[in-house]
Design a protein around this motif. Structure first.
Motif, PDB file in Angstrom:
ATOM      1  N   GLU A  44      -3.676   7.054 -14.671  1.00 15.97           N
ATOM      2  CA  GLU A  44      -3.938   7.116 -16.103  1.00 15.97           C
ATOM      3  C   GLU A  44      -2.684   7.415 -16.915  1.00 15.97           C
ATOM      4  OE1 GLU A  44      -7.776   8.423 -14.081  1.00 15.97           O
ATOM      5  OE2 GLU A  44      -5.623   8.524 -13.751  1.00 15.97           O
ATOM      6  N   ARG A  45      -1.684   8.058 -16.292  1.00 11.35           N
ATOM      7  CA  ARG A  45      -0.469   8.428 -17.015  1.00 11.35           C
ATOM      8  C   ARG A  45       0.466   7.239 -17.197  1.00 11.35           C
ATOM      9  NH1 ARG A  45       0.189   9.170 -11.797  1.00 11.35           N
ATOM     10  NH2 ARG A  45       2.264   9.012 -10.809  1.00 11.35           N
ATOM     11  N   TRP A  46       0.195   6.138 -16.485  1.00 11.44           N
ATOM     12  CA  TRP A  46       1.062   4.966 -16.567  1.00 11.44           C
ATOM     13  C   TRP A  46       0.841   4.223 -17.888  1.00 11.44           C
ATOM     14  CZ3 TRP A  46       1.791   1.932 -11.354  1.00 11.44           C
ATOM     15  CH2 TRP A  46       2.174   2.841 -10.343  1.00 11.44           C
ATOM     16  N   ASN A  47       1.801   3.349 -18.220  1.00 10.53           N
ATOM     17  CA  ASN A  47       1.662   2.469 -19.375  1.00 10.53           C
ATOM     18  C   ASN A  47       0.395   1.624 -19.242  1.00 10.53           C
ATOM     19  OD1 ASN A  47       2.130  -0.452 -20.534  1.00 10.53           O
ATOM     20  ND2 ASN A  47       3.486   0.891 -21.712  1.00 10.53           N
ATOM     21  N   PRO A  48      -0.417   1.487 -20.309  1.00 11.87           N
ATOM     22  CA  PRO A  48      -1.695   0.755 -20.207  1.00 11.87           C
ATOM     23  C   PRO A  48      -1.550  -0.664 -19.672  1.00 11.87           C
ATOM     24  CG  PRO A  48      -1.570   1.947 -22.285  1.00 11.87           C
ATOM     25  CD  PRO A  48      -0.229   2.084 -21.642  1.00 11.87           C
ATOM     26  N   PHE A  66      -2.142  -4.590 -15.219  1.00 13.62           N
ATOM     27  CA  PHE A  66      -1.527  -5.552 -14.301  1.00 13.62           C
ATOM     28  C   PHE A  66      -1.775  -5.143 -12.855  1.00 13.62           C
ATOM     29  CE2 PHE A  66       2.053  -6.558 -11.516  1.00 13.62           C
ATOM     30  CZ  PHE A  66       2.033  -7.949 -11.565  1.00 13.62           C
ATOM     31  N   LEU A  67      -1.642  -3.832 -12.562  1.00 20.07           N
ATOM     32  CA  LEU A  67      -1.833  -3.365 -11.182  1.00 20.07           C
ATOM     33  C   LEU A  67      -3.281  -3.546 -10.737  1.00 20.07           C
ATOM     34  CD1 LEU A  67      -0.601  -2.110  -8.692  1.00 20.07           C
ATOM     35  CD2 LEU A  67      -1.031   0.155  -9.645  1.00 20.07           C
ATOM     36  N   MET A  94       0.825  -1.206   0.000  1.00 22.68           N
ATOM     37  CA  MET A  94       0.000   0.000   0.000  1.00 22.68           C
ATOM     38  C   MET A  94       0.863   1.261   0.000  1.00 22.68           C
ATOM     39  SD  MET A  94      -2.661   1.420   2.902  1.00 22.68           S
ATOM     40  CE  MET A  94      -1.283   1.864   3.981  1.00 22.68           C
ATOM     41  N   LEU A  95       1.874   1.294   0.846  1.00 24.59           N
ATOM     42  CA  LEU A  95       2.727   2.483   0.950  1.00 24.59           C
ATOM     43  C   LEU A  95       3.481   2.743  -0.348  1.00 24.59           C
ATOM     44  CD1 LEU A  95       4.172   2.117   4.573  1.00 24.59           C
ATOM     45  CD2 LEU A  95       2.452   3.740   3.776  1.00 24.59           C
ATOM     46  N   CYS A  96       3.966   1.683  -0.991  1.00 28.27           N
ATOM     47  CA  CYS A  96       4.701   1.863  -2.245  1.00 28.27           C
ATOM     48  C   CYS A  96       3.797   2.440  -3.330  1.00 28.27           C
ATOM     49  CB  CYS A  96       5.286   0.520  -2.700  1.00 28.27           C
ATOM     50  SG  CYS A  96       6.681  -0.054  -1.702  1.00 28.27           S
ATOM     51  N   ILE A  97       2.583   1.914  -3.434  1.00 26.50           N
ATOM     52  CA  ILE A  97       1.648   2.416  -4.454  1.00 26.50           C
ATOM     53  C   ILE A  97       1.257   3.857  -4.157  1.00 26.50           C
ATOM     54  CG2 ILE A  97      -0.665   2.129  -5.426  1.00 26.50           C
ATOM     55  CD1 ILE A  97      -0.318  -0.887  -5.042  1.00 26.50           C
ATOM     56  N   GLU A  98       0.980   4.157  -2.898  1.00 25.75           N
ATOM     57  CA  GLU A  98       0.567   5.524  -2.558  1.00 25.75           C
ATOM     58  C   GLU A  98       1.730   6.507  -2.697  1.00 25.75           C
ATOM     59  OE1 GLU A  98      -1.742   5.889   1.038  1.00 25.75           O
ATOM     60  OE2 GLU A  98      -3.495   5.268  -0.144  1.00 25.75           O
ATOM     61  N   TRP A  99       2.940   6.068  -2.356  1.00 28.78           N
ATOM     62  CA  TRP A  99       4.088   6.961  -2.517  1.00 28.78           C
ATOM     63  C   TRP A  99       4.293   7.320  -3.984  1.00 28.78           C
ATOM     64  CZ3 TRP A  99       7.173  10.052   0.204  1.00 28.78           C
ATOM     65  CH2 TRP A  99       8.350  10.511  -0.400  1.00 28.78           C
ATOM     66  N   SER A 100       4.131   6.349  -4.865  1.00 32.15           N
ATOM     67  CA  SER A 100       4.337   6.603  -6.293  1.00 32.15           C
ATOM     68  C   SER A 100       3.243   7.503  -6.871  1.00 32.15           C
ATOM     69  CB  SER A 100       4.394   5.284  -7.071  1.00 32.15           C
ATOM     70  OG  SER A 100       3.160   4.607  -6.991  1.00 32.15           O
ATOM     71  N   ASN A 101       2.102   7.609  -6.166  1.00 35.97           N
ATOM     72  CA  ASN A 101       0.991   8.433  -6.645  1.00 35.97           C
ATOM     73  C   ASN A 101       0.623   9.530  -5.646  1.00 35.97           C
ATOM     74  OD1 ASN A 101      -0.015   7.015  -9.227  1.00 35.97           O
ATOM     75  ND2 ASN A 101       0.186   5.335  -7.769  1.00 35.97           N
ATOM     76  N   ARG A 102       1.585   9.961  -4.849  1.00 40.82           N
ATOM     77  CA  ARG A 102       1.304  10.904  -3.762  1.00 40.82           C
ATOM     78  C   ARG A 102       0.853  12.271  -4.258  1.00 40.82           C
ATOM     79  NH1 ARG A 102       6.543  10.108  -4.642  1.00 40.82           N
ATOM     80  NH2 ARG A 102       8.014  11.830  -4.745  1.00 40.82           N
ATOM     81  N   ALA A 103       1.075  12.571  -5.527  1.00 43.33           N
ATOM     82  CA  ALA A 103       0.620  13.858  -6.072  1.00 43.33           C
ATOM     83  C   ALA A 103      -0.768  13.754  -6.697  1.00 43.33           C
ATOM     84  CB  ALA A 103       1.615  14.369  -7.106  1.00 43.33           C
ATOM     85  N   GLN A 104      -1.371  12.549  -6.650  1.00 41.10           N
ATOM     86  CA  GLN A 104      -2.682  12.325  -7.253  1.00 41.10           C
ATOM     87  C   GLN A 104      -3.776  12.365  -6.180  1.00 41.10           C
ATOM     88  OE1 GLN A 104      -2.503  12.332 -10.565  1.00 41.10           O
ATOM     89  NE2 GLN A 104      -0.274  12.406 -10.298  1.00 41.10           N
ATOM     90  N   ASN A 105      -5.005  12.128  -6.593  1.00 45.04           N
ATOM     91  CA  ASN A 105      -6.133  12.166  -5.663  1.00 45.04           C
ATOM     92  C   ASN A 105      -6.323  10.861  -4.902  1.00 45.04           C
ATOM     93  OD1 ASN A 105      -7.166  14.855  -6.071  1.00 45.04           O
ATOM     94  ND2 ASN A 105      -7.784  14.198  -8.117  1.00 45.04           N
ATOM     95  N   HIS A 106      -5.871   9.745  -5.475  1.00 47.87           N
ATOM     96  CA  HIS A 106      -5.954   8.470  -4.771  1.00 47.87           C
ATOM     97  C   HIS A 106      -4.903   7.520  -5.334  1.00 47.87           C
ATOM     98  CE1 HIS A 106      -8.076   6.477  -8.158  1.00 47.87           C
ATOM     99  NE2 HIS A 106      -8.754   7.609  -8.266  1.00 47.87           N
TER     100      HIS A 106
END
Length: 424
Positions: A390-394, A399-400, A373-385
């Motif tokens: 959407e900016r990631w590779n499709p 996969f995520l 959870m922390l790794c996913i949230e850290w990588s998206n900490r500038a987003q809303n959740h």
């Protein structure tokens, strides 16, 4: 229904009042009745029991009459919805709603009724009234947020809960290292539980074309207590700021007024959470932690996202994140404990030689899931959740999504696990 009718009618009377005296009468009447209901149902037993304890300290024994009732569902949340509406109408920030159905929907809108976020009429009522057309992108983002909320609630919070319950229930028999572990797991339990609910509520609302107020912004990445409270339960913090802190004078005036107003909103925030001295002490502790920042005028220093543009934080940011998290966890002990006696005993037991023992057994599964959870949230900490990717590779996105769904199916606790904030 009575609260809805009261505030709807009061709003109309305030708007058509010929003078400020009449408008203020309806404002005060609505506020008094709303707070009267909240105080009676939620706090009557607390005050009568505290009075009995006080009298008992002088040698008198009384047997107070307490209420044997179930707390009305969502009373803390819909009361604040109504109060914000009435105050905003009085201040002419919004016109009184003429349509009773639209107003009733604003107050009782089902995704947020029982656990927030606490909405404002200025934000939600215009969305209620406008015609909504299904928007695929908005709905898809809502489903992603629901998925992330389910993961945080069912996988993180509900797996931490049994361990936390066991440690707090047997705190006098556990080594200090296990007590520390219990507090750390509770920090992630309450975060996964409450922010998970908020994600589900916001995501569900997006399916209906409605945007609710953001309630969490990755608070455990905060570098000081002020930043933490800008990121935790945002709708409640901003409500107290706008309707309590600013009317009291805010940061205007001398340092004494700033300190007084800060303690008022933190103590009221603690009391809002429940009729127990533990919540009041929890609020007071957060005010004490906030105080050095306020005195040094540092409470607005960390407004930007931490380590923006970098993969990892620098040493100073990392140290500040860990220190802030430690302070928050210390205060969580009072929030979680059933009484002041238990909280003080718990803290006393932590400061013992057994702190050096290795905590056994180690909840390896729960720790691994928290790290995910922390790794996913850290990588998206500038987003809303956490899954706003959407900016990631499709293919990486797909996969995520599949990975999160598998984690839910394999590790979710499918028991009858209610949300913590349902009790407030």
């Amino acid at each position: 229904m009575f609260s809805i009718a009261l505030d709807y009618f009061s709003g109309l009377q305030i708007e058509k009042s010929k003078n400020n005296k009449t408008a203020k009468f309806w404002l005060v009447t609505s506020i008094a009745i709303n707070l009267g209901f909240l105080g009676f149902f939620k706090y009557y037993n607390f005050f009568i029991d505290s009075f009995a304890d006080l009298i008992g300290g002088f040698g008198f024994v009384i047997h107070p009459w307490t209420l044997k009732i179930i707390l009305p569902i969502g009373i803390s949340f819909y009361t604040f919805h109504g109060l914000s509406y009435i105050i905003d109408v009085y201040k002419k920030k919004i016109k009184a709603e003429k349509n009773p159905i639209d107003y009733a929907l604003f107050v009782s809108y089902f995704p947020l009724l029982v656990a927030g976020p606490i909405e404002r009429a200025t934000h939600l009522l215009p969305q209620v009234k406008k015609i909504r057309i299904f928007n695929y992108e908005q709905a898809a983002n809502g489903i992603r947020q629901i998925l992330w909320g389910l993961f945080k609630k069912m996988v993180i919070a509900d797996n931490c809960a049994p361990i936390v319950n066991e440690i707090f229930a047997n705190h006098d028999q556990e080594p200090a290292s296990r007590l520390v572990l219990g507090v750390l797991l509770f920090a992630f339990q309450i975060y996964g539980d409450f922010s998970g609910y908020s994600d589900i509520a916001l995501g569900t609302s997006r399916l209906f074309g409605m945007e609710l107020l953001k309630n969490f912004a990755f608070p455990y990445f905060s570098r000081d207590i002020a930043e933490f409270w800008r990121r935790w339960h945002i709708s409640l913090s901003s409500w107290f700021r706008d309707y309590v802190y600013f009317p009291l004078g805010g940061s205007r005036g001398g340092m004494w007024m700033k300190i007084r107003n800060t303690f008022v909103i933190f103590l009221v925030s603690g009391f809002w959470h429940g009729a127990n001295w533990t919540f009041i002490v929890w609020g007071g502790l957060n005010a004490l932690f906030f105080l050095p920042l306020l005195i040094r005028d540092k409470n607005r220093d960390n407004l930007e996202v931490v380590a923006m543009g970098r993969l990892l934080p620098n040493f100073r940011d990392f140290f500040n994140i860990v220190l802030t998290f430690a302070l928050v966890c210390f205060a969580w002990i009072f929030f979680r404990a059933e009484s002041m006696t238990v909280a003080l005993q718990y803290i006393g037991d932590i400061f013992s030689s057994s702190i050096l023992q290795f905590p056994k057994p180690i909840p390896k599964k729960e720790i691994a899931l928290i790290l995910v959870m922390l790794c996913i949230e850290w990588s998206n900490r500038a987003q809303n959740h956490g899954l706003e990717i959407e900016r990631w590779n499709p293919w990486v996105r797909r996969f995520l999504y599949a990975f999160i769904m598998v984690l839910i199916l394999v590790f979710a606790n499918f028991g009858n696990n209610e949300f913590i904030y349902f009790q407030f």
